[in-house]
Write a protein that holds these residues in place. Structure first.
Motif, PDB file in Angstrom:
ATOM      1  N   LYS A 236       1.123  -0.804   0.264  1.00  0.00           N
ATOM      2  CA  LYS A 236      -0.524  -0.061   0.219  1.00  0.00           C
ATOM      3  C   LYS A 236       0.815   1.644   0.400  1.00  0.00           C
ATOM      4  O   LYS A 236       2.368   1.162   1.078  1.00  0.00           O
ATOM      5  CB  LYS A 236      -0.754  -0.010   1.198  1.00  0.00           C
ATOM      6  N   ILE A 237       0.531   2.488  -0.978  1.00  0.00           N
ATOM      7  CA  ILE A 237       1.194   3.258  -0.367  1.00  0.00           C
ATOM      8  C   ILE A 237       0.044   4.950  -0.081  1.00  0.00           C
ATOM      9  O   ILE A 237      -0.816   4.313  -0.484  1.00  0.00           O
ATOM     10  CB  ILE A 237       1.742   4.053  -1.914  1.00  0.00           C
ATOM     11  N   LYS A 238       0.663   5.647   0.292  1.00  0.00           N
ATOM     12  CA  LYS A 238      -0.402   7.250   1.035  1.00  0.00           C
ATOM     13  C   LYS A 238      -0.383   8.361   0.080  1.00  0.00           C
ATOM     14  O   LYS A 238       0.754   8.112  -0.891  1.00  0.00           O
ATOM     15  CB  LYS A 238       0.394   7.277   2.312  1.00  0.00           C
ATOM     16  N   THR A 239      -1.557   8.773  -0.247  1.00  0.00           N
ATOM     17  CA  THR A 239      -1.558   9.784  -1.360  1.00  0.00           C
ATOM     18  C   THR A 239      -1.001  10.192  -0.597  1.00  0.00           C
ATOM     19  O   THR A 239      -0.535  10.549   1.073  1.00  0.00           O
ATOM     20  CB  THR A 239      -2.708   9.898  -1.893  1.00  0.00           C
ATOM     21  N   LYS A 240      -0.798  11.719  -0.707  1.00  0.00           N
ATOM     22  CA  LYS A 240      -0.317  13.446  -0.623  1.00  0.00           C
ATOM     23  C   LYS A 240      -1.685  13.215   0.158  1.00  0.00           C
ATOM     24  O   LYS A 240      -1.662  14.373   1.245  1.00  0.00           O
ATOM     25  CB  LYS A 240      -0.602  14.448  -1.786  1.00  0.00           C
ATOM     26  N   LYS A 241      -2.824  13.306   0.018  1.00  0.00           N
ATOM     27  CA  LYS A 241      -4.289  13.459   0.971  1.00  0.00           C
ATOM     28  C   LYS A 241      -3.634  12.315   2.180  1.00  0.00           C
ATOM     29  O   LYS A 241      -5.042  12.234   2.966  1.00  0.00           O
ATOM     30  CB  LYS A 241      -5.314  13.524   0.756  1.00  0.00           C
ATOM     31  N   GLY A 242      -3.064  11.127   2.460  1.00  0.00           N
ATOM     32  CA  GLY A 242      -3.411  10.588   3.510  1.00  0.00           C
ATOM     33  C   GLY A 242      -4.268   9.359   3.327  1.00  0.00           C
ATOM     34  O   GLY A 242      -3.999   8.424   4.278  1.00  0.00           O
ATOM     35  N   GLN A 243      -4.436   9.237   2.285  1.00  0.00           N
ATOM     36  CA  GLN A 243      -5.443   7.725   2.018  1.00  0.00           C
ATOM     37  C   GLN A 243      -4.244   7.185   1.748  1.00  0.00           C
ATOM     38  O   GLN A 243      -3.484   6.536   0.643  1.00  0.00           O
ATOM     39  CB  GLN A 243      -6.236   8.661   0.410  1.00  0.00           C
ATOM     40  N   GLU A 244      -4.368   5.226   1.847  1.00  0.00           N
ATOM     41  CA  GLU A 244      -3.723   4.237   1.671  1.00  0.00           C
ATOM     42  C   GLU A 244      -4.539   3.670   0.348  1.00  0.00           C
ATOM     43  O   GLU A 244      -5.623   3.104  -0.114  1.00  0.00           O
ATOM     44  CB  GLU A 244      -4.014   2.989   2.543  1.00  0.00           C
ATOM     45  N   ILE A 245      -3.706   3.612  -0.817  1.00  0.00           N
ATOM     46  CA  ILE A 245      -3.843   2.744  -1.673  1.00  0.00           C
ATOM     47  C   ILE A 245      -2.919   1.870  -1.781  1.00  0.00           C
ATOM     48  O   ILE A 245      -2.021   1.212  -2.478  1.00  0.00           O
ATOM     49  CB  ILE A 245      -3.787   3.501  -3.201  1.00  0.00           C
ATOM     50  N   PRO A 246      -4.247   0.046  -2.326  1.00  0.00           N
ATOM     51  CA  PRO A 246      -3.369  -0.498  -2.573  1.00  0.00           C
ATOM     52  C   PRO A 246      -2.304  -0.849  -3.859  1.00  0.00           C
ATOM     53  O   PRO A 246      -3.207  -0.138  -4.909  1.00  0.00           O
ATOM     54  CB  PRO A 246      -3.978  -2.003  -2.655  1.00  0.00           C
ATOM     55  N   VAL A 247      -1.034  -1.325  -3.775  1.00  0.00           N
ATOM     56  CA  VAL A 247      -0.531  -0.839  -5.542  1.00  0.00           C
ATOM     57  C   VAL A 247       0.212  -2.731  -5.336  1.00  0.00           C
ATOM     58  O   VAL A 247       0.259  -3.992  -4.756  1.00  0.00           O
ATOM     59  CB  VAL A 247       0.972  -0.246  -5.168  1.00  0.00           C
TER      60      VAL A 247
END
Length: 429
Positions: A236-247
């Motif tokens: 998972k990575i964190k976006t600039k807004k702090g959201q976690e996105i699976p990769v």
């Protein structure tokens, strides 16, 4: 003695290198094995498991000789091994380990199943020596090489291509040869007609010595090195807004092969079950040896199409835009077909994907990129491209080439994705 910065010797800057972040909605790079045997994977309702064959054999042997013998029989008869696993390891067989504590089903060898259908004839994705999914540098370099060939042919005047290697001459020679050559000759016809000349017909001058010849040693793409990508490890990575996105999500998906009827109504051809990666995010490094590039002089005066990596990546972008425009126009013509051999061929998501006029991607890579992504076909006359397809591939007289397309279904059975489009971002900017 102290040397001032102004008088200090500077190391010659012979190399340009860029560390590239590659992202993609969904991607598949084929492996040396095109289709797995039934005993090489195990499926449940939600997942597909790829066993470590050595660990599985050890684990079965430890459970009793009959299980190992049944496994050998399953291999010989190309049978499914789900029942055997349940008998040997119980209802939670996917947690089993061998005698040394190694997982029989390693974490990196488990994919989410995006289809409710029973998977058959599964096409695996390439893995490295550690069993991890990755993108070979050779695949990236091959796609870039095609882009450069297309660019040279399209801008023949600018780069002073020999008259015999321009599109009109290539088309004429293709028309002469089609139907007169065997399957083996078809495979290498592009080398004979133009690829060898564009890339390998160079004089090589090194330390004031000339090296004649033709082949890999005089191929100016020697100056480009591309590493394999970093492993496609799920996370998972964190976006600039702090959201976690699976990769880097490994999946097995149903890929729909479709074409059209003469009235442009979508036509279902087949389903292919394919191991892919969703939300790809990885890195690779591309390096250009600018000094080596200066050693090459074309025997017939053709100019090199790039002198630095920025120019090379721009060439890729132009080729990708051409493919994007062609695909956009194709999908605009296709009519949805809700009753196509039991499939709902609704391509609204695909048309939406191709809506932007400017292509947001840097290259098309791997399986599904098709004739337009793996050849210089878009340079050629439409009718000739059809003749090439009819002669060298599956005949489809009267239809554009390529005729068929591959799209990917999601878990809801909706046609949602197009494979192979990748973005590049320079991490050193």
């Amino acid at each position: 003695m102290v040397v001032s910065p102004e008088s200090a010797l500077k190391k010659p800057d012979f190399y340009q290198s860029k560390k590239i972040l590659m992202t993609s909605p969904i991607l598949h790079i084929g492996s040396s094995v095109s289709i797995l045997n039934p005993f090489e994977y195990v499926q449940t309702d939600r997942k597909v498991y790829f066993p470590n064959q050595e660990a599985l054999a050890k684990g079965l042997l430890a459970q009793g000789g009959r299980f190992f013998n049944d496994y050998i029989q399953a291999i010989e008869e190309r049978q499914d091994i789900t029942k055997l696993l349940k008998q040997a390891f119980g209802s939670e067989w996917w947690k089993a380990k061998d005698t040394q504590g190694c997982p029989i089903f390693p974490k990196e060898a488990v994919s989410q199943k995006l289809t409710s259908e029973r998977i058959t004839d599964l096409r695996p994705m390439i893995r490295n020596g550690m069993g991890q999914l990755f993108i070979p540098g050779s695949s990236i370099k091959g796609a870039i090489r095609t882009a450069v060939a297309y660019y040279l042919l399209k801008h023949a005047d600018r780069f002073q291509l020999p008259a015999s290697k321009r599109v009109s001459e290539i088309e004429e020679k293709l028309r002469e040869k089609l139907g007169k050559i065997n399957q083996h000759q078809q495979k290498f016809l592009d080398d004979e007609l133009f690829m060898d000349s564009l890339f390998s017909e160079f004089h090589l001058t090194y330390q004031e010595r000339n090296f004649p010849g033709k082949g890999p040693n005089t191929d100016f793409f020697r100056a480009i090195k591309i590493t394999d990508s970093a492993p496609l490890l799920e996370g998972k990575i964190k976006t600039k807004k702090g959201q976690e996105i699976p990769v880097n999500i490994p999946v097995v998906a149903e890929v729909v092969v479709s074409s059209r009827f003469s009235d442009y109504l979508a036509k279902y051809k087949a389903s292919i079950y394919t191991e892919m990666v969703r939300n790809v995010q990885t890195e690779f490094t591309i390096t250009l040896d600018t000094e080596m590039l200066s050693w090459f002089t074309h025997k017939q005066g053709m100019k090199l199409p790039f002198n630095n990596l920025d120019e090379l990546l721009q060439i890729c972008q132009e080729f990708t835009q051409e493919q994007w425009d062609y695909e956009h126009d194709y999908w605009q013509e296709i009519k949805n077909n809700p009753q196509a051999s039991g499939k709902n061929l609704d391509f609204n998501y695909i048309r939406e994907f191709y809506e932007p006029e400017k292509c947001p991607y840097s290259l098309r890579l791997g399986w599904g990129s098709g004739m337009n992504g793996t050849t210089i076909g878009l340079c050629l006359d439409d009718e000739l491209r059809e003749d090439i397809r009819d002669t060298c591939g599956l005949k489809a007289p009267g239809f554009e080439a390529p005729k068929s397309r591959r799209t990917v279904m999601n878990t809801k059975g909706e046609i949602k994705f197009v494979p192979g489009w990748v973005k590049f971002k320079n991490l050193q900017d």
